[in-house]
Design a protein around this motif. Structure first.
Motif, PDB file in Angstrom:
ATOM      1  N   GLY A 188      86.631 -66.835   4.239  1.00 36.46           N
ATOM      2  CA  GLY A 188      86.221 -67.301   5.555  1.00 36.46           C
ATOM      3  C   GLY A 188      84.723 -67.169   5.757  1.00 36.46           C
ATOM      4  O   GLY A 188      84.089 -67.989   6.400  1.00 36.46           O
ATOM      5  N   ARG A 193      91.205 -66.857   9.957  1.00 42.84           N
ATOM      6  CA  ARG A 193      91.479 -68.112  10.660  1.00 42.84           C
ATOM      7  C   ARG A 193      90.420 -68.363  11.732  1.00 42.84           C
ATOM      8  O   ARG A 193      89.966 -69.480  11.931  1.00 42.84           O
ATOM      9  CB  ARG A 193      92.869 -68.044  11.293  1.00 42.84           C
ATOM     10  N   ARG A 194      90.008 -67.273  12.396  1.00 43.90           N
ATOM     11  CA  ARG A 194      88.981 -67.426  13.430  1.00 43.90           C
ATOM     12  C   ARG A 194      87.655 -67.867  12.791  1.00 43.90           C
ATOM     13  O   ARG A 194      86.951 -68.728  13.292  1.00 43.90           O
ATOM     14  CB  ARG A 194      88.803 -66.115  14.188  1.00 43.90           C
ATOM     15  N   MET A 216      87.326 -69.560  10.140  1.00 43.55           N
ATOM     16  CA  MET A 216      87.510 -70.950   9.737  1.00 43.55           C
ATOM     17  C   MET A 216      87.181 -71.875  10.918  1.00 43.55           C
ATOM     18  O   MET A 216      86.525 -72.896  10.763  1.00 43.55           O
ATOM     19  CB  MET A 216      88.975 -71.107   9.312  1.00 43.55           C
ATOM     20  N   ASP A 217      87.656 -71.499  12.119  1.00 40.22           N
ATOM     21  CA  ASP A 217      87.374 -72.307  13.311  1.00 40.22           C
ATOM     22  C   ASP A 217      85.876 -72.351  13.600  1.00 40.22           C
ATOM     23  O   ASP A 217      85.328 -73.376  13.954  1.00 40.22           O
ATOM     24  CB  ASP A 217      88.101 -71.731  14.535  1.00 40.22           C
ATOM     25  N   GLU A 229      94.922 -70.194   4.169  1.00 39.66           N
ATOM     26  CA  GLU A 229      94.504 -70.533   5.533  1.00 39.66           C
ATOM     27  C   GLU A 229      93.011 -70.375   5.722  1.00 39.66           C
ATOM     28  O   GLU A 229      92.398 -71.081   6.508  1.00 39.66           O
ATOM     29  CB  GLU A 229      95.246 -69.655   6.542  1.00 39.66           C
ATOM     30  N   ALA A 230      92.438 -69.416   4.998  1.00 38.59           N
ATOM     31  CA  ALA A 230      91.010 -69.143   5.169  1.00 38.59           C
ATOM     32  C   ALA A 230      90.157 -70.090   4.339  1.00 38.59           C
ATOM     33  O   ALA A 230      88.955 -70.141   4.522  1.00 38.59           O
ATOM     34  CB  ALA A 230      90.713 -67.696   4.781  1.00 38.59           C
ATOM     35  N   ARG A 275      94.309 -62.107   8.173  1.00 42.17           N
ATOM     36  CA  ARG A 275      94.690 -63.505   8.344  1.00 42.17           C
ATOM     37  C   ARG A 275      94.138 -64.067   9.644  1.00 42.17           C
ATOM     38  O   ARG A 275      93.590 -65.157   9.689  1.00 42.17           O
ATOM     39  CB  ARG A 275      96.215 -63.592   8.377  1.00 42.17           C
TER      40      ARG A 275
END
Lengths: 768, 51
Positions: A671, A368-369, A371-372, A688-689, A364
């Motif tokens: 991601g 998320r990283r 995605m950023d 989230e991804a 997760r």
């Protein structure tokens, strides 16, 4: 149930409200957090923020908030239940804020009332997604300055050259300078900062041509004002700014709504663990769950950490982690990985590692990283703008050098006119408008685009990689074959229809996978048959199956053979027993999404290549590929999460890829892909991804998403083509000295209007 | 024509007043939700918000 509560609270007027648009609420939403959880100290520290005066503020996303009547009902109910707390619902975003004193008000009571009314609250992190008040204020300032500057320049234009008294003429120019300065250094500050940062990072973004045009026109006009001669363009400068800010504000507001609507499907219980201590079960943040600690997992929740089962073993699903749809049975002493989905029983475990270090958690964080990182990739409109920017600069330079020897002042005037009429405002707001329109339409049709890049990349994707379990298939066992033992059934004295009816009635009483699958299977048959009044008096769930005690005597059992008949040996089938006699057997398997074939065929017809990347076994994966009409080599089985991500990375080198998935094991691949799509019901990590989340079941929303993103991108390109042609014409006028401030002020709105129409009035052609 | 100077000043002062009022509304959160307040005025409620 909700109806009774509404009347009890004295809010019966709800049913006669003139603004009620939707049906009355039905309390079906299941809250993942119980009222006690909302009242726990861990909840207070994790999900509320102090207000300074001893009170705390909680931000709750309310599911199923539809119209003002819902707001009225929630606010009215809260006034009855907790009159001392300040409860405020924002209908636009579907988020309620509660300011309360933890000593006087229990958040548990509030949450319980809301849940029973049918608006199950989901807590959002404190301070998450604040309303864009600053942006609105900047837009207001820009609009204020524009209208005032325009009224001054209109006087000048109407009076004609030399028509105004010299003092008044000077005053208007100085006022224009003052207002434009205010607009420039307050309202345009985010643009200036953004353009500067990108320039420092050596990137071309759409803000730079905008800022350059505005800055040069502004500086030139300021110079003319001070020396008291020559044209000024303050009206055009501030109007460009106001239009750009309006487009950006609309986009910000919309994507805020998008993130909030995602917040509603956010599962806060994934960020919390239930520790078992000497004083009982205590809710705690995940970081407090360390190796060696005992914890419990309620039915249907995710196991928060790698652990060993200490008691209460039952069936769990590893599908979110590995893509295996078949539930596995855990017994005391078995090891279980974090991220596994618990079945119908309570599990008690001891953690073997810290909760934050388990694979599901790390996936997760990693996703998320990624995605950023993706958020910083160059966007389509930035690339188009960069090309256009170069052209504009070239024309401006040509206009400047053509006359600089004869008349340096005129050379500057013409170069500035070129920069200004190039109307970068179109580039500034065409993209926000096109993407905001796309996102707004998507929200209504079950597609959540989370960023403008998501729309762009989905439109560009020419290869789609699908996860199997839960994405192409339903992800849980369905009844695929049934066999009835009629003599045994006759011996029980019940008719087959009666039993089927009882099974249908049992739907909703149990969340055991076998009971749900059989109830769903029994639903359509026999059509229209009289349903005898079989009612369940009591329901008990075990790891191996469910027992329904029916009113009037017989006991129905559903589950493994050993559960239904004494001495039965489990054979992989699901059995139905009545009073200990086996009467039917059901074969279960994961089946295709009903709309999967249609969507895959459509994607292929539009020229997209399809492949499957599954963590499940070879045989089952190939069966799904065959059912979808795909070649065997398009399906890859036994892929680990890292293997999926690697596959996507390899495909990425050959062209634009979209990954569609639902599980924790897909998160990293989602991601990794330029665009990740999480289907409805996907795990939190996958959502989230993902750049695009589907909120309606099945794959049909994917088709809508793809069609919509392609149409929006097409509209954007069309508007850029139009704007470029228009701008070339305007620039050639400006370069030859035919554009006065008045002409510039008139040219711009026409261009903006056409671009607005092109980017907001497109059709996507996907069936609703 | 000197009255124009006065009128320009008056109009700017009024517009600035409107801008200040707008800024106050925005900071107060009155423009956070554009959907509910429009419907709120359609329902007669008493002191405590009840019908």
């Amino acid at each position: 149930m909700a109806h009774g509560l509404i009347l009890t609270l004295g809010l019966g007027a709800f049913y006669t409200l003139p603004v009620r648009r939707a049906a009355a609420p039905v309390a079906t939403a299941t809250a993942r957090l119980s009222p006690e959880d909302f009242a726990s100290p861990a909840f207070l520290t994790e999900f509320t923020a102090p207000l300074g005066d001893g009170r705390r503020r909680a931000t709750l996303a309310l599911s199923a908030l539809r119209c003002y009547a819902c707001v009225w009902l929630c606010e009215g109910a809260m006034r009855r239940v907790a009159p001392e707390a300040a409860f405020d619902v924002n209908l636009e975003t579907g988020v309620a804020t509660v300011a309360f004193d933890p000593v006087k008000t229990s958040l548990g009571v509030l949450a319980d009332t809301l849940t029973r009314l049918g608006y199950a609250p989901v807590p959002l992190a404190p301070g998450a997604l604040p309303p864009p008040r600053d942006d609105l204020l900047r837009l207001g300032v820009a609009a204020f300055c524009t209208l005032n500057v325009m009224s001054f320049s209109a006087a000048d234009y109407l009076a004609g050259p030399g028509g105004l008294e010299i003092g008044l003429w000077q005053l208007f120019r100085w006022l224009g300078l003052a207002l434009a300065t205010f607009a420039f250094f307050y309202a345009a500050r985010p643009l200036l900062v953004g353009a500067w940062r990108a320039a420092v990072a050596r990137r071309v973004v759409i803000d730079q041509p905008l800022v350059l045009a505005m800055l040069s026109a502004y500086g030139f006009s300021a110079y003319d004002t001070v020396r008291g001669a020559g044209p000024v363009y303050f009206d055009s400068v501030v109007a460009v700014l106001a239009l750009v800010l309006a487009g950006r504000y609309l986009q910000t507001r919309l994507f805020l709504r998008v993130e909030r609507s995602l917040g509603r499907s956010f599962d806060p219980s994934e960020d919390l663990a239930r520790l078992v201590t000497d004083d009982g079960v205590r809710l705690a943040p995940l970081r407090d769950l360390l190796a060696g600690q005992a914890f419990m997992v309620p039915p249907g929740a995710l196991v928060p950490a790698d652990a060993v089962v200490t008691s209460g073993g039952g069936e769990v699903s590893r599908a979110p982690l590995t893509g295996e749809p078949k539930p596995v049975t855990l017994r005391k002493g078995d090891a279980v990985s974090g991220g596994v989905l618990n079945g119908p029983t309570v599990l008690y475990c001891t953690a073997t590692a810290d909760a934050l270090s388990c694979y599901a958690r790390r996936a997760r964080v990693l996703a998320r990283r990624m995605m950023d990182e993706k958020g910083r990739m160059s966007a389509l409109c930035d690339r188009l703008a960069a090309a256009f920017f170069g052209l504009t600069l070239a024309v401006a330079a040509a206009a400047f050098f053509a006359v600089v020897r004869d008349d340096p002042a005129m050379a500057v005037t013409r170069a500035v006119a070129v920069l200004l009429v190039a109307c970068p405002c179109v580039f500034g707001f065409a993209a926000p408008l096109a993407f905001a329109t796309c996102a707004a339409r998507g929200l209504e049709r079950g597609v959540v685009f989370r960023s403008q890049r998501a729309v762009e990349q989905l439109a560009a994707a020419r290869r789609f990689v699908f996860d199997k379990t839960g994405t192409l298939t339903l992800g849980r066992p369905q009844v695929v074959e049934s066999h009835w033992f009629l003599p045994a059934l006759a011996a029980t004295g019940l008719a087959q229809d009666e039993v089927l009816a009882a099974l249908v009635e049992s739907r909703g009483l149990s969340d055991h996978h076998a009971a749900r699958a059989v109830a769903a299977w029994a639903e359509p048959s026999p059509p229209g048959a009289a349903r005898p009044g079989l009612e369940a008096a009591a329901v008990e769930q075990f790891g191996a199956g469910v027992t329904f005690a029916l009113v009037g005597g017989p006991t129905l059992t559903l589950g493994k053979k050993s559960h239904c008949a004494r001495g039965g040996v489990d054979d992989g089938l699901t059995w139905l027993g009545i009073d200990g006699h086996l009467v039917a057997s059901f074969g279960m398997d994961d089946t295709l999404m009903p709309d999967a074939r249609g969507v895959i065929d459509w994607l292929q017809a539009t020229g997209a290549a399809i492949s499957i990347s599954s963590g499940d076994q070879e045989g089952r994966t190939q069966a799904v590929a065959a059912a979808l009409g795909l070649a065997p080599e398009a399906a890859e089985a036994g892929r680990s999460p890292a293997g999926k991500a690697l596959g996507v990375r390899r495909l990425k080198a050959q062209g634009a890829v979209a990954m569609v998935g639902n599980g924790v094991n897909d998160a990293v691949a989602l991601g990794e892909a330029p665009v990740g799509v999480a289907v409805c019901g996907a795990m939190q990590a996958a959502r989230e991804a993902a750049d695009v989340c589907l909120t309606r079941p099945g794959l049909a929303p994917l088709r809508i998403a793809v069609a919509m993103s392609r149409a929006a991108t097409r509209a954007l390109r069309r508007s850029f083509c139009f704007a470029s042609a228009y701008n070339l014409m305007a620039m050639s006028l400006a370069a030859t000295g035919h554009v006065t401030p008045l002409v510039a002020a008139l040219l711009m709105p026409v261009n903006s209007l056409v671009v607005t129409l092109i980017t907001t009035r497109w059709r996507d052609g996907a069936a609703a | 024509m000197t009255v124009l100077f006065l009128l320009v000043g008056v109009s700017l002062a009024m517009a600035t007043g409107a801008l200040v009022a707008f800024a106050w509304c925005v900071r107060d959160g009155q423009l956070d939700d554009l959907a509910a307040p429009g419907a709120r005025i359609l329902i007669d409620t008493g002191e405590d918000g009840a019908l």
